[in-house]
Motif scaffolding. Sequence first.
Motif, PDB file in Angstrom:
ATOM      1  N   SER A  31       0.850  -1.183   0.000  1.00 13.72           N
ATOM      2  CA  SER A  31       0.000   0.000   0.000  1.00 13.72           C
ATOM      3  C   SER A  31       0.891   1.240   0.000  1.00 13.72           C
ATOM      4  O   SER A  31       2.050   1.183   0.398  1.00 13.72           O
ATOM      5  CB  SER A  31      -0.929   0.010   1.216  1.00 13.72           C
ATOM      6  OG  SER A  31      -0.166   0.204   2.392  1.00 13.72           O
ATOM      7  N   VAL A  32       0.331   2.357  -0.437  1.00 16.46           N
ATOM      8  CA  VAL A  32       1.101   3.598  -0.500  1.00 16.46           C
ATOM      9  C   VAL A  32       1.529   4.064   0.892  1.00 16.46           C
ATOM     10  O   VAL A  32       2.706   4.388   1.088  1.00 16.46           O
ATOM     11  CB  VAL A  32       0.316   4.696  -1.261  1.00 16.46           C
ATOM     12  CG1 VAL A  32       1.047   6.023  -1.208  1.00 16.46           C
ATOM     13  CG2 VAL A  32       0.095   4.278  -2.709  1.00 16.46           C
ATOM     14  N   HIS A  35       4.413   1.930   2.071  1.00 13.77           N
ATOM     15  CA  HIS A  35       5.616   2.187   1.280  1.00 13.77           C
ATOM     16  C   HIS A  35       6.255   3.514   1.697  1.00 13.77           C
ATOM     17  O   HIS A  35       7.484   3.602   1.836  1.00 13.77           O
ATOM     18  CB  HIS A  35       5.256   2.197  -0.218  1.00 13.77           C
ATOM     19  CG  HIS A  35       6.436   2.050  -1.110  1.00 13.77           C
ATOM     20  ND1 HIS A  35       6.960   0.833  -1.458  1.00 13.77           N
ATOM     21  CD2 HIS A  35       7.203   2.978  -1.716  1.00 13.77           C
ATOM     22  CE1 HIS A  35       7.995   1.017  -2.243  1.00 13.77           C
ATOM     23  NE2 HIS A  35       8.164   2.307  -2.429  1.00 13.77           N
ATOM     24  N   LEU A  82       7.692   3.159  -5.350  1.00 16.11           N
ATOM     25  CA  LEU A  82       6.635   4.123  -5.024  1.00 16.11           C
ATOM     26  C   LEU A  82       5.796   4.425  -6.266  1.00 16.11           C
ATOM     27  O   LEU A  82       4.565   4.435  -6.207  1.00 16.11           O
ATOM     28  CB  LEU A  82       7.233   5.406  -4.454  1.00 16.11           C
ATOM     29  CG  LEU A  82       6.235   6.496  -4.078  1.00 16.11           C
ATOM     30  CD1 LEU A  82       5.314   6.013  -2.969  1.00 16.11           C
ATOM     31  CD2 LEU A  82       6.976   7.755  -3.654  1.00 16.11           C
ATOM     32  N   ALA A  83       6.463   4.647  -7.393  1.00 17.11           N
ATOM     33  CA  ALA A  83       5.725   4.900  -8.639  1.00 17.11           C
ATOM     34  C   ALA A  83       4.872   3.692  -9.021  1.00 17.11           C
ATOM     35  O   ALA A  83       3.721   3.835  -9.445  1.00 17.11           O
ATOM     36  CB  ALA A  83       6.692   5.246  -9.760  1.00 17.11           C
ATOM     37  N   THR A  85       3.676   1.410  -6.945  1.00 13.05           N
ATOM     38  CA  THR A  85       2.607   1.266  -5.959  1.00 13.05           C
ATOM     39  C   THR A  85       1.477   2.246  -6.241  1.00 13.05           C
ATOM     40  O   THR A  85       0.298   1.896  -6.153  1.00 13.05           O
ATOM     41  CB  THR A  85       3.148   1.485  -4.538  1.00 13.05           C
ATOM     42  OG1 THR A  85       4.230   0.581  -4.315  1.00 13.05           O
ATOM     43  CG2 THR A  85       2.081   1.241  -3.495  1.00 13.05           C
ATOM     44  N   ILE A  86       1.823   3.473  -6.592  1.00 14.03           N
ATOM     45  CA  ILE A  86       0.800   4.478  -6.889  1.00 14.03           C
ATOM     46  C   ILE A  86       0.025   4.113  -8.146  1.00 14.03           C
ATOM     47  O   ILE A  86      -1.193   4.260  -8.207  1.00 14.03           O
ATOM     48  CB  ILE A  86       1.441   5.874  -7.017  1.00 14.03           C
ATOM     49  CG1 ILE A  86       1.942   6.338  -5.651  1.00 14.03           C
ATOM     50  CG2 ILE A  86       0.456   6.884  -7.600  1.00 14.03           C
ATOM     51  CD1 ILE A  86       2.784   7.589  -5.694  1.00 14.03           C
ATOM     52  N   SER A  87       0.713   3.620  -9.177  1.00 16.84           N
ATOM     53  CA  SER A  87       0.044   3.353 -10.452  1.00 16.84           C
ATOM     54  C   SER A  87      -0.614   1.981 -10.506  1.00 16.84           C
ATOM     55  O   SER A  87      -1.325   1.687 -11.468  1.00 16.84           O
ATOM     56  CB  SER A  87       1.044   3.464 -11.601  1.00 16.84           C
ATOM     57  OG  SER A  87       1.972   2.407 -11.552  1.00 16.84           O
ATOM     58  N   ARG A  88      -0.425   1.142  -9.490  1.00 19.40           N
ATOM     59  CA  ARG A  88      -1.000  -0.207  -9.516  1.00 19.40           C
ATOM     60  C   ARG A  88      -2.520  -0.128  -9.642  1.00 19.40           C
ATOM     61  O   ARG A  88      -3.188   0.535  -8.874  1.00 19.40           O
ATOM     62  CB  ARG A  88      -0.640  -0.962  -8.248  1.00 19.40           C
ATOM     63  CG  ARG A  88      -1.225  -2.365  -8.236  1.00 19.40           C
ATOM     64  CD  ARG A  88      -0.852  -3.096  -7.004  1.00 19.40           C
ATOM     65  NE  ARG A  88       0.503  -3.596  -7.184  1.00 19.40           N
ATOM     66  CZ  ARG A  88       1.258  -4.040  -6.210  1.00 19.40           C
ATOM     67  NH1 ARG A  88       0.829  -4.027  -4.983  1.00 19.40           N
ATOM     68  NH2 ARG A  88       2.459  -4.491  -6.460  1.00 19.40           N
ATOM     69  N   ARG A  90      -4.183   1.332 -11.939  1.00 15.64           N
ATOM     70  CA  ARG A  90      -4.635   2.487 -12.700  1.00 15.64           C
ATOM     71  C   ARG A  90      -4.174   2.430 -14.146  1.00 15.64           C
ATOM     72  O   ARG A  90      -4.717   3.112 -14.989  1.00 15.64           O
ATOM     73  CB  ARG A  90      -4.125   3.772 -12.060  1.00 15.64           C
ATOM     74  CG  ARG A  90      -4.757   4.036 -10.712  1.00 15.64           C
ATOM     75  CD  ARG A  90      -4.297   5.369 -10.166  1.00 15.64           C
ATOM     76  NE  ARG A  90      -4.995   5.705  -8.959  1.00 15.64           N
ATOM     77  CZ  ARG A  90      -4.560   5.434  -7.741  1.00 15.64           C
ATOM     78  NH1 ARG A  90      -3.422   4.823  -7.578  1.00 15.64           N
ATOM     79  NH2 ARG A  90      -5.269   5.767  -6.686  1.00 15.64           N
ATOM     80  N   HIS A 113      -9.556  -1.325  -7.165  1.00 14.81           N
ATOM     81  CA  HIS A 113      -8.102  -1.302  -6.977  1.00 14.81           C
ATOM     82  C   HIS A 113      -7.478  -2.647  -7.272  1.00 14.81           C
ATOM     83  O   HIS A 113      -6.512  -3.044  -6.650  1.00 14.81           O
ATOM     84  CB  HIS A 113      -7.724  -0.846  -5.562  1.00 14.81           C
ATOM     85  CG  HIS A 113      -8.226   0.528  -5.246  1.00 14.81           C
ATOM     86  ND1 HIS A 113      -7.779   1.641  -5.920  1.00 14.81           N
ATOM     87  CD2 HIS A 113      -9.133   0.964  -4.350  1.00 14.81           C
ATOM     88  CE1 HIS A 113      -8.385   2.702  -5.434  1.00 14.81           C
ATOM     89  NE2 HIS A 113      -9.222   2.321  -4.487  1.00 14.81           N
TER      90      HIS A 113
END
Length: 126
Positions: A31-32, A35, A82-83, A85-88, A90, A113
Amino acid sequence: MSVNTAWPTKNTKDPATVKPTAPETTFAGKSVPRHVARGVIGFGLIIGSIALVPFAGPLALLAAPLGLVALRGCPTCWMIGLAQTISRGRLERACADGVCTLTEAAPAQMATHEPTPDVTVAATSR
Protein backbone atom coordinates in the motif's frame (compact mmCIF):
# COMPACT_ATOMS: atom_id res chain seq x y z
CA MET A 1 33.06 -43.48 -36.28
CA SER A 2 29.76 -42.93 -34.50
CA VAL A 3 27.75 -39.74 -34.44
CA ASN A 4 25.62 -38.84 -31.45
CA THR A 5 22.52 -36.89 -32.29
CA ALA A 6 20.05 -35.32 -29.95
CA TRP A 7 16.47 -34.93 -31.00
CA PRO A 8 14.44 -32.10 -29.52
CA THR A 9 11.66 -33.17 -27.24
CA LYS A 10 8.18 -32.72 -28.58
CA ASN A 11 6.26 -29.92 -26.93
CA THR A 12 2.55 -30.61 -26.91
CA LYS A 13 1.76 -27.07 -25.77
CA ASP A 14 1.33 -24.21 -28.19
CA PRO A 15 4.49 -22.00 -28.04
CA ALA A 16 2.32 -18.89 -27.72
CA THR A 17 0.84 -20.15 -24.44
CA VAL A 18 4.15 -21.09 -22.80
CA LYS A 19 4.96 -18.57 -20.09
CA PRO A 20 8.50 -17.34 -19.59
CA THR A 21 10.31 -18.87 -16.64
CA ALA A 22 11.86 -15.62 -15.37
CA PRO A 23 9.67 -13.84 -12.80
CA GLU A 24 8.67 -10.25 -13.46
CA THR A 25 10.52 -7.84 -11.20
CA THR A 26 8.38 -5.45 -9.22
CA PHE A 27 9.40 -3.03 -6.51
CA ALA A 28 5.84 -2.11 -5.52
CA GLY A 29 4.70 -2.25 -1.93
CA LYS A 30 1.40 -3.49 -0.54
CA SER A 31 0.00 0.00 0.00
CA VAL A 32 1.10 3.60 -0.50
CA PRO A 33 1.10 4.52 3.24
CA ARG A 34 3.16 1.44 4.11
CA HIS A 35 5.62 2.19 1.28
CA VAL A 36 5.95 5.84 2.33
CA ALA A 37 6.48 4.81 5.97
CA ARG A 38 9.29 2.51 4.89
CA GLY A 39 10.81 5.41 2.96
CA VAL A 40 10.57 7.80 5.90
CA ILE A 41 12.28 5.28 8.17
CA GLY A 42 14.93 4.41 5.60
CA PHE A 43 15.80 7.94 4.50
CA GLY A 44 15.57 9.15 8.11
CA LEU A 45 18.11 6.57 9.26
CA ILE A 46 20.49 7.33 6.40
CA ILE A 47 20.29 11.12 6.76
CA GLY A 48 20.34 10.89 10.55
CA SER A 49 23.42 8.69 10.56
CA ILE A 50 25.33 11.18 8.39
CA ALA A 51 24.08 14.21 10.35
CA LEU A 52 25.01 12.69 13.72
CA VAL A 53 28.65 11.96 12.81
CA PRO A 54 29.93 15.27 14.31
CA PHE A 55 28.13 14.52 17.59
CA ALA A 56 28.37 10.73 17.98
CA GLY A 57 31.41 10.02 15.84
CA PRO A 58 31.76 7.24 13.27
CA LEU A 59 29.59 4.99 15.43
CA ALA A 60 26.54 6.88 14.12
CA LEU A 61 27.21 5.49 10.63
CA LEU A 62 26.02 2.08 11.84
CA ALA A 63 22.44 3.31 11.34
CA ALA A 64 22.96 3.74 7.57
CA PRO A 65 22.82 0.00 6.75
CA LEU A 66 19.58 -0.22 8.74
CA GLY A 67 18.19 2.53 6.51
CA LEU A 68 19.13 0.52 3.43
CA VAL A 69 17.37 -2.52 4.89
CA ALA A 70 14.24 -0.41 5.39
CA LEU A 71 14.47 0.75 1.76
CA ARG A 72 15.04 -2.86 0.66
CA GLY A 73 18.33 -2.15 -1.00
CA CYS A 74 18.66 1.22 -2.59
CA PRO A 75 16.89 4.59 -2.61
CA THR A 76 16.35 4.45 -6.38
CA CYS A 77 14.60 1.09 -6.11
CA TRP A 78 12.38 2.53 -3.38
CA MET A 79 11.39 5.44 -5.67
CA ILE A 80 10.61 3.07 -8.54
CA GLY A 81 8.52 1.01 -6.13
CA LEU A 82 6.63 4.12 -5.02
CA ALA A 83 5.72 4.90 -8.64
CA GLN A 84 4.63 1.28 -9.18
CA THR A 85 2.61 1.27 -5.96
CA ILE A 86 0.80 4.48 -6.89
CA SER A 87 0.04 3.35 -10.45
CA ARG A 88 -1.00 -0.21 -9.52
CA GLY A 89 -4.48 -0.84 -10.85
CA ARG A 90 -4.63 2.49 -12.70
CA LEU A 91 -2.63 1.51 -15.76
CA GLU A 92 -3.09 -1.43 -18.08
CA ARG A 93 -0.43 -2.90 -20.34
CA ALA A 94 -1.60 -4.27 -23.68
CA CYS A 95 0.73 -5.99 -26.14
CA ALA A 96 -0.11 -6.82 -29.74
CA ASP A 97 2.22 -7.77 -32.59
CA GLY A 98 5.30 -7.11 -30.46
CA VAL A 99 4.26 -3.55 -29.53
CA CYS A 100 3.27 -2.84 -25.93
CA THR A 101 1.31 0.22 -24.84
CA LEU A 102 0.06 1.62 -21.53
CA THR A 103 -3.53 2.76 -21.24
CA GLU A 104 -5.80 3.72 -18.38
CA ALA A 105 -7.60 0.80 -16.77
CA ALA A 106 -11.34 0.43 -17.00
CA PRO A 107 -13.27 2.41 -14.32
CA ALA A 108 -14.63 -0.79 -12.76
CA GLN A 109 -11.11 -2.11 -12.19
CA MET A 110 -9.92 1.21 -10.78
CA ALA A 111 -12.80 1.30 -8.31
CA THR A 112 -11.86 -2.08 -6.86
CA HIS A 113 -8.10 -1.30 -6.98
CA GLU A 114 -7.53 -4.68 -8.57
CA PRO A 115 -4.52 -4.86 -10.88
CA THR A 116 -5.26 -6.01 -14.39
CA PRO A 117 -3.66 -9.23 -15.58
CA ASP A 118 -0.52 -8.77 -17.63
CA VAL A 119 -0.49 -10.01 -21.17
CA THR A 120 2.44 -12.39 -21.59
CA VAL A 121 4.63 -11.77 -24.59
CA ALA A 122 7.10 -14.23 -25.96
CA ALA A 123 10.68 -13.36 -25.05
CA THR A 124 11.68 -13.16 -28.73
CA SER A 125 9.26 -10.31 -29.43
CA ARG A 126 10.50 -8.04 -26.63
